[in-house]
Design a protein around this motif. Sequence first.
Motif, mmCIF file in Angstrom:
data_model
loop_
_atom_site.group_PDB
_atom_site.id
_atom_site.type_symbol
_atom_site.label_atom_id
_atom_site.label_comp_id
_atom_site.label_asym_id
_atom_site.label_seq_id
_atom_site.Cartn_x
_atom_site.Cartn_y
_atom_site.Cartn_z
ATOM 1 N N ALA B 73 33.371 -16.321 27.541
ATOM 2 C CA ALA B 73 33.247 -14.869 27.759
ATOM 3 C C ALA B 73 34.406 -14.357 28.616
ATOM 4 N N THR B 74 34.722 -15.088 29.683
ATOM 5 C CA THR B 74 35.814 -14.677 30.574
ATOM 6 C C THR B 74 37.150 -14.689 29.830
ATOM 7 N N ASP B 81 40.361 -8.580 25.187
ATOM 8 C CA ASP B 81 39.583 -7.392 25.500
ATOM 9 C C ASP B 81 38.228 -7.389 24.766
ATOM 10 N N LEU B 82 37.686 -8.566 24.516
ATOM 11 C CA LEU B 82 36.395 -8.691 23.840
ATOM 12 C C LEU B 82 35.332 -8.945 24.917
ATOM 13 N N HIS B 211 47.663 -10.679 19.785
ATOM 14 C CA HIS B 211 46.635 -10.554 18.757
ATOM 15 C C HIS B 211 45.692 -9.391 19.080
ATOM 16 N N THR B 212 45.294 -8.657 18.041
ATOM 17 C CA THR B 212 44.250 -7.643 18.191
ATOM 18 C C THR B 212 43.051 -8.072 17.362
ATOM 19 N N THR B 216 37.532 -4.911 18.492
ATOM 20 C CA THR B 216 37.846 -4.014 19.611
ATOM 21 C C THR B 216 38.116 -2.589 19.139
ATOM 22 N N LEU B 217 38.075 -2.355 17.823
ATOM 23 C CA LEU B 217 38.293 -0.989 17.330
ATOM 24 C C LEU B 217 36.984 -0.198 17.411
ATOM 25 N N PRO B 218 37.093 1.133 17.538
ATOM 26 C CA PRO B 218 35.891 1.949 17.746
ATOM 27 C C PRO B 218 34.834 1.693 16.666
#
Lengths: 162, 379
Positions: B73-74, B81-82, B211-212, B216-218
């Motif tokens: 999780a950390t 940013d998850l 990486h994205t 994390t997208l709305p």
Amino acid sequence: MSVREEVLSLLGENARYSTADLARQTGADEDEIEATIEALEDEGVIRGYQAVVDWRRIDDEPVRALVECNVTLDRETGYDDIADRLAKFPEVESLRLVSGEYDFSMGVRADSMSAVSRFVSEKVAPVPEITQTVTHYLMTTYKERGVEFDDGHDDDRLSVSP
Amino acid sequence: MNPSERTQRVPPSGIRRFFELAEEMDDVISLGVGEPDFTAPWSAREAAIDSLERGRTSYTANRGMAELREAIATTVDEQYDLDYDPDEEIIVTAGASEAIDVAFRALLDPGDRVAVAQPAYISYVPGVIFAGGDPVRVPTREEDAFKLTVDTLEAHDAGEADVLVLCYPNNPTGAIMTREELAPIAAFARENDLTVLSDEIYAELTYGRDHTSIATLPGMRERTVVFNGFSKAYAMTGLRLGYALAPPETIRAMNRIHQYSLLSAPTTAQYAALDALEHADDAVAEMRTQYDRRRRFVLSRFAEMGIDCFEAEGAFYVFPESPWPDAEAFAEALLDETGVAVVPGDVFGAGGEGHLRVSYATGLEDLREAMARIEAFVE
């Protein structure tokens, strides 16, 4: 990483990379690589290129020792002066000033144990500022400059996998 | 005994055939390998040994050790940013592959349609079939640099599917997708009420940009399952450890299957993974540096040979056009005559035809030799 840092890192890994291969790996062009190496050499950042040798695999393996040296300083003589004098002996492979129980760590190489002993007793110990030496003969080298001297491990991956 | 109809519907993997061809030959340089050539960081291996010495050989909690879930999780929060709750929204599995399989079984009802963006890792379509779903292949295109686009989705009626599977950074193409490129895909998923399964096992291996995650997208977190693991970034393939991140009800459903099949992921591997998350950042960075150099090397060599190859920015693969239109014939002849193994792109599904997957998870000396042999063969 800058091209300069990349070149240093790659040559540290393998000094025999051609300029073409350095260019391919960094994305810089060959002229830039050559200029970078030249500048690193001119500035004294790169001091030389040597093979990492496993001497045990050579028939007449030289004898190597690490010699700890303690020194006393006076107003006229500093560490650099003593180091300058010691470094001139061809038997001295490396010379470093270190912290701790002793002052210099000196790598010595000669053809035999008696030659190393003779060098230490006749050339090093008599230097007036040197108060004590302790000689450690090197028995086995397992790793040098990041290279492990084992037989390497074979690639045991499947030859084709998803 | 009669094997079930659904196993009969899935042919053996095309990878297998090339593996067998390569195994018959001596002195093969393989650029066909889908795993790192590095070994797991020593500190992680030592943690595994230490756990055995301490006698940590029992099952763990079904979802994985609490400490490991907290560390995951950390890490995913800091790196991607998850934001996931380690108690409710994370499950540790035997490789990301198990997580993907369990997700299909947890989410699909018979006949549910699953759009799979291809070319891609070979397990998605079989996984859908084994779970009773109906796969819809969505081929990405070289002119889009093998990125998924809304055009492609629409052209294959993916809007009518229930689930969309995507894998970026991509195996086999090395393509990545940026936040801007993911945004229309996310909008498409929301408009068509698609659940998204996002395999991000190569997330640590991107070059030049971060990486994205599509989660994390709305509006995507609640409809996405993210898969990741330790195999690629930490060179721990054989330890078989992965994980999934998803909303609580999905993780509960996945855990229901996982607890009856695996009980818990291998305990020794969990200790290694915990150590890797805490201590292996430098090792990962070093591997990434090495991969990036090899990536540039291989791309330069293909450019010098005049072989078209789009600039892959992730994973450890490039996906050049096959010099012969029939990639399979080319790969076979190349192996036969030069001892260099590559994998034809069609093995990875629709859109892969006419291409070769070239893995650069191999030392530079071998890469240099392999590229020289390819060059001589093509001439």
